[in-house]
Design a protein around this motif. Structure first.
Motif, PDB file in Angstrom:
ATOM      1  N   ASN A  18     -42.415 114.368 -71.807  1.00  0.00           N
ATOM      2  CA  ASN A  18     -43.348 113.418 -72.445  1.00  0.00           C
ATOM      3  C   ASN A  18     -43.555 112.169 -71.593  1.00  0.00           C
ATOM      4  N   SER A  19     -42.450 111.654 -71.000  1.00  0.00           N
ATOM      5  CA  SER A  19     -42.623 110.422 -70.211  1.00  0.00           C
ATOM      6  C   SER A  19     -43.409 110.708 -68.935  1.00  0.00           C
ATOM      7  N   SER A  20     -43.268 111.915 -68.375  1.00  0.00           N
ATOM      8  CA  SER A  20     -44.042 112.266 -67.166  1.00  0.00           C
ATOM      9  C   SER A  20     -45.527 112.350 -67.489  1.00  0.00           C
ATOM     10  N   GLU A  21     -45.832 112.928 -68.644  1.00  0.00           N
ATOM     11  CA  GLU A  21     -47.250 113.002 -69.053  1.00  0.00           C
ATOM     12  C   GLU A  21     -47.802 111.598 -69.263  1.00  0.00           C
ATOM     13  N   ALA A  22     -46.989 110.756 -69.922  1.00  0.00           N
ATOM     14  CA  ALA A  22     -47.455 109.401 -70.229  1.00  0.00           C
ATOM     15  C   ALA A  22     -47.684 108.600 -68.939  1.00  0.00           C
ATOM     16  N   LEU A  23     -46.738 108.711 -67.993  1.00  0.00           N
ATOM     17  CA  LEU A  23     -46.846 107.960 -66.745  1.00  0.00           C
ATOM     18  C   LEU A  23     -48.114 108.324 -65.971  1.00  0.00           C
ATOM     19  N   THR A  24     -48.470 109.613 -65.982  1.00  0.00           N
ATOM     20  CA  THR A  24     -49.557 110.092 -65.107  1.00  0.00           C
ATOM     21  C   THR A  24     -50.884 110.281 -65.851  1.00  0.00           C
ATOM     22  N   ARG A  25     -50.899 109.889 -67.120  1.00  0.00           N
ATOM     23  CA  ARG A  25     -52.055 110.147 -67.995  1.00  0.00           C
ATOM     24  C   ARG A  25     -53.403 109.733 -67.387  1.00  0.00           C
TER      25      ARG A  25
END
Ligand code: IPE
Ligand code: IPE
Ligand code: MG
Length: 268
Positions: free
Chosen positions: A132-139
């Motif tokens: 989830n944090s990887s998706e959020a960072l690269t959104r």
């Protein structure tokens, strides 16, 4: 138009000269298969093949992005892969977490938007939080989309779509006659992304294994005999060259992509 400016391995110059840079598929899907056999052939535990498979993926992300491809969708773990021995499943789950933690900053620096496609709910909380944090960072990244299919199954995806549509119909939000391809597409996990023009499967297996059942309806299929850990820039170029030789008819009689065929047809 040929490839000029991008950095390519010298040994692949001949192959790269055969690629028409104007006709690179926007979206390529890959069934990364053969990690276990790669390791077994070398007398190593299967886990070595999965580790080596990560290096192959890193190279193919770089090469496809350099070529101008916009979206790469890779099959990393299927809904059926839970049937493997616990030891292998646990290894893969740990590997996803370890690799993501190590690579996410570079992925972000490269302006790659990463998305995980599949039912994440059975994964451990620590992995879910990294996903989830990887998706959020690269959104908001714009250069390239990397879809990683984890605990993904095409049939399960379609069941979910049917459930969502049934709910909307039951609540009166839609009528049965409102169900059409657009509505189904909008409920898919890949919503917003066009269908892959090209599907690559490595290791010589000639099946889809429950991957993107709806989205692959008209994709060109390229089977490589090479095992995934050995799939490199040259093998990727071969897939693109083969794709560019295809006559995509979509049920019609003439390919719009094949200009030479079009010319001869028009002048006769
Ligand atoms: C693909 O390689 C990776 C996953 C399915 C996780 P395999 O693990 O299926 O390798 P083979 O097909 O057994 O050689
Ligand atoms: C497909 O490979 C799934 C992934 C690559 C993640 P499998 O190795 O699981 O598929 P089958 O069992 O050969 O069909
Ligand atoms: Mg396999």
């Amino acid at each position: 138009m040929r490839l000029k400016k991008i950095s390519i391995n010298k040994k692949n110059i001949n192959l790269s000269n055969q690629i028409d840079i104007k006709r690179i598929p926007d979206h390529i899907a890959i069934i990364m298969d053969g990690n276990g056999r790669w390791a077994t052939k070398k007398g190593l535990p299967r886990s070595f093949g999965h580790n080596q498979g990560v290096s192959a993926l890193k190279e193919i992300i770089k090469v496809s992005k350099n070529l101008g491809c916009k979206v790469l969708t890779v099959y990393a773990f299927s809904t059926e892969n839970w049937s493997r021995p616990n030891k292998e499943v646990d290894f893969l789950i740990n590997l996803f977490e370890k690799v993501l933690k190590k690579e996410i900053n570079e992925i972000h620096q490269e302006s790659i938007k990463i998305k995980f496609i599949g039912d994440l709910s059975p994964f451990p909380e620590t992995l879910k939080s990294v996903l989830n944090s990887s998706e959020a960072l690269t959104r908001n990244n714009k250069n390239f989309i990397l879809n990683v299919c984890v605990n993904y199954g095409g049939r399960q995806e379609l069941v979910k779509v049917a459930q969502e549509i049934a709910k909307k119909s039951f609540s009166g939000e839609i009528k049965p006659c409102d169900v059409n391809e657009e509505l189904i597409k909008s409920e898919l996990l890949t919503q917003g992304v066009q269908d892959p023009e090209l599907l690559i499967r490595t290791s010589g297996e000639k099946r889809i294994s429950n991957f993107l059942l709806w989205q692959l309806a008209y994709s060109e299929i390229y089977i490589s005999e090479v095992l995934w850990p050995d799939f490199d820039e040259s093998e990727f170029f071969k897939a693109i060259i083969d794709y560019q030789s295809r006559n995509r008819r979509f049920g019609g009689i003439e390919s719009l992509a094949n200009e030479s065929l079009k010319d001869s047809y028009c002048s006769s």
